[in-house]
Design a protein around this motif. Structure first.
Motif, PDB file in Angstrom:
ATOM      1  N   LYS A   1      -9.745   2.303   3.257  1.00  0.00           N
ATOM      2  CA  LYS A   1      -9.359   1.053   2.621  1.00  0.00           C
ATOM      3  C   LYS A   1     -10.512   0.447   1.816  1.00  0.00           C
ATOM      4  O   LYS A   1     -10.797  -0.746   1.888  1.00  0.00           O
ATOM      5  CB  LYS A   1      -8.843   0.041   3.648  1.00  0.00           C
TER       6      LYS A   1
ATOM      7  N   GLY B   1      -3.745   0.973  -6.222  1.00  0.00           N
ATOM      8  CA  GLY B   1      -4.002   0.429  -4.900  1.00  0.00           C
ATOM      9  C   GLY B   1      -3.212  -0.833  -4.633  1.00  0.00           C
ATOM     10  O   GLY B   1      -2.345  -1.238  -5.414  1.00  0.00           O
TER      11      GLY B   1
ATOM     12  N   GLY C   1       0.810  -1.207   0.000  1.00  0.00           N
ATOM     13  CA  GLY C   1       0.000   0.000   0.000  1.00  0.00           C
ATOM     14  C   GLY C   1       0.844   1.257   0.000  1.00  0.00           C
ATOM     15  O   GLY C   1       0.520   2.251  -0.678  1.00  0.00           O
TER      16      GLY C   1
ATOM     17  N   GLU D   1      -5.264  -0.972   0.295  1.00  0.00           N
ATOM     18  CA  GLU D   1      -4.326  -0.493   1.311  1.00  0.00           C
ATOM     19  C   GLU D   1      -3.748   0.875   0.989  1.00  0.00           C
ATOM     20  O   GLU D   1      -3.123   1.491   1.852  1.00  0.00           O
ATOM     21  CB  GLU D   1      -3.198  -1.510   1.482  1.00  0.00           C
ATOM     22  N   ALA D   2      -3.937   1.371  -0.217  1.00  0.00           N
ATOM     23  CA  ALA D   2      -3.487   2.725  -0.558  1.00  0.00           C
ATOM     24  C   ALA D   2      -4.531   3.772  -0.210  1.00  0.00           C
ATOM     25  O   ALA D   2      -4.233   4.967  -0.182  1.00  0.00           O
ATOM     26  CB  ALA D   2      -3.140   2.813  -2.042  1.00  0.00           C
TER      27      ALA D   2
END
Length: 385
Positions: free
Chosen positions: A204, A243, A174, A198-199
């Motif tokens: 999320k 992502g 991420g 996770e980015a």
């Protein structure tokens, strides 16, 4: 130790086993626990009591590389030279020098979709630079104002997912994805990005959630899109998704029909969000080469009760950093589509895996990087179910 029967198999240490290949040995009187410890082998689907059977073995990696992969989705497939130029760009730094510990494992292009998936694998600290180089080339070559294709898309570079392969957690992927997204909007005028997984902190939100919010499934209207990074989307570049998540496979099954409504019914039944759907499976149905294709994204999900070798054929399992993940077997998906199509009096033509399973991706990446093979896609054939 040299007199132990395992030493005879140990001659295999002098052989050149390819990590994506399964090698079959006929054995007798071998202590497989001892042998596996001695040679660093993983024995798959074998019973320790059945010493006279054919045993399938797989060479385990001892490289210790911290690897991640990107399945780069670009909105171009009909101009092969452009797709290959984008893939080759991933192997070079900004000065045109070859990047170490980077390989392009696969290129999958679909003419009807006008979409390609380029599998880039690298050590986690090199992956961001490799993917950025590929994206810069893609944005130079692809113009969304004139792009046409059956598959939904919003960007010239439509999707940049980062997946952990070995020695890396999804959280670190991420961080790589977020840094890459920020680099893109700095380096590419008109580039805009939405984040997922996770980015996308702190929410999320999943890729499916973000795509629904942005109208990705209903084709593009750039005027109403709200990016997370960058200015309002330029018509040439469009909007790019960046992502990280556990590995997501793509597999497609073609039914022998031109009935799109039947294809959509089948897709809805196996879709993971349905009452009796397949966990982690996202589906769409498209006209494709005169037939209907059921296109599936197959997500890995955490499953701490799973073992490395699943006893249930529906699921396959693997581990990264001690975390266990499962995903629905592509063969099981194909079997379910075949049954559902058969119930409607429709046959199936076949299925294709776009790229690799998570285990195959890891094994191929380790081998290609060890052997310094950047253009790995040129030496492998297609992977079909």
């Amino acid at each position: 130790m040299l007199g132990h029967p395992a030493f005879g198999l140990g001659i295999g240490l002098g052989l050149e086993f390819k990590p994506w290949q399964l090698t079959v040995f006929r054995s007798s009187n071998l202590d497989w626990n001892y042998t596996s410890a001695l040679l660093g082998l993983q024995f798959v689907n074998c019973r320790s009591s059945d010493f006279s059977a054919f045993i399938i073995v797989k060479i385990m990696s001892s490289l210790g590389l911290r690897l991640a992969a990107c399945l780069l989705n670009i909105s171009e497939a009909r101009r092969k030279y452009i797709v290959e130029n984008i893939a080759k760009a991933a192997l070079l730094d900004k000065n045109g020098q070859k990047l170490s510990e980077v390989t392009v494992l696969n290129i999958f292009s679909d003419q009807d979709y006008n979409r390609s998936v380029i599998t880039i694998a690298a050590s986690v600290d090199k992956l961001g630079s490799a993917v950025l180089s590929a994206c810069l080339e893609a944005f130079r070559a692809i113009d969304m104002e004139v792009q046409e294709g059956i598959h939904p898309c919003l960007g010239a570079v439509d999707l940049i997912p980062i997946y952990p392969l070995s020695g890396v957690g999804v959280e670190e992927c991420g961080v790589v994805a977020r840094s890459l997204a920020e680099s893109l909007v700095r380096h590419v005028p008109g580039c805009s990005v939405f984040l997922f997984g996770e980015a996308d902190l702190p929410e999320k939100r999943s890729l499916v959630q973000r795509r629904k919010q942005l109208g990705w499934f209903t084709r593009r209207d750039f005027s109403v899109l709200q990016p997370d990074l960058g200015a309002a989307p330029a018509r040439r570049c469009g909007l790019t998704g960046v992502g990280a998540s556990p590995y997501v496979m793509n597999c497609n099954v073609t039914i022998d029909s031109q009935d799109l409504s039947a294809g959509r019914e089948i897709a809805s039944v196996i879709r993971g969000s349905g009452a009796n759907g397949l966990k982690g499976v996202q589906t769409m149905a498209f006209p494709h080469e005169g037939k209907i294709e059921i296109a599936c994204n197959v997500e890995s999900f955490e499953d701490q009760e799973a073992t490395e070798i699943s006893q249930v054929s529906q699921y396959m399992t693997y581990s990264v950093l001690g975390n266990h993940f499962s995903y629905v077997s592509p063969h099981y998906i194909e079997a379910q589509v075949k049954k559902l199509a058969g119930d409607r009096g429709i046959g199936t033509i076949g299925g294709a895996l776009v790229g690799f399973t998570p285990q195959e991706c890891k094994d191929c990446a380790e081998y290609a990087i060890k052997e310094n093979i950047g253009e790995f896609w040129k030496i492998r054939g297609g992977v079909f179910m």
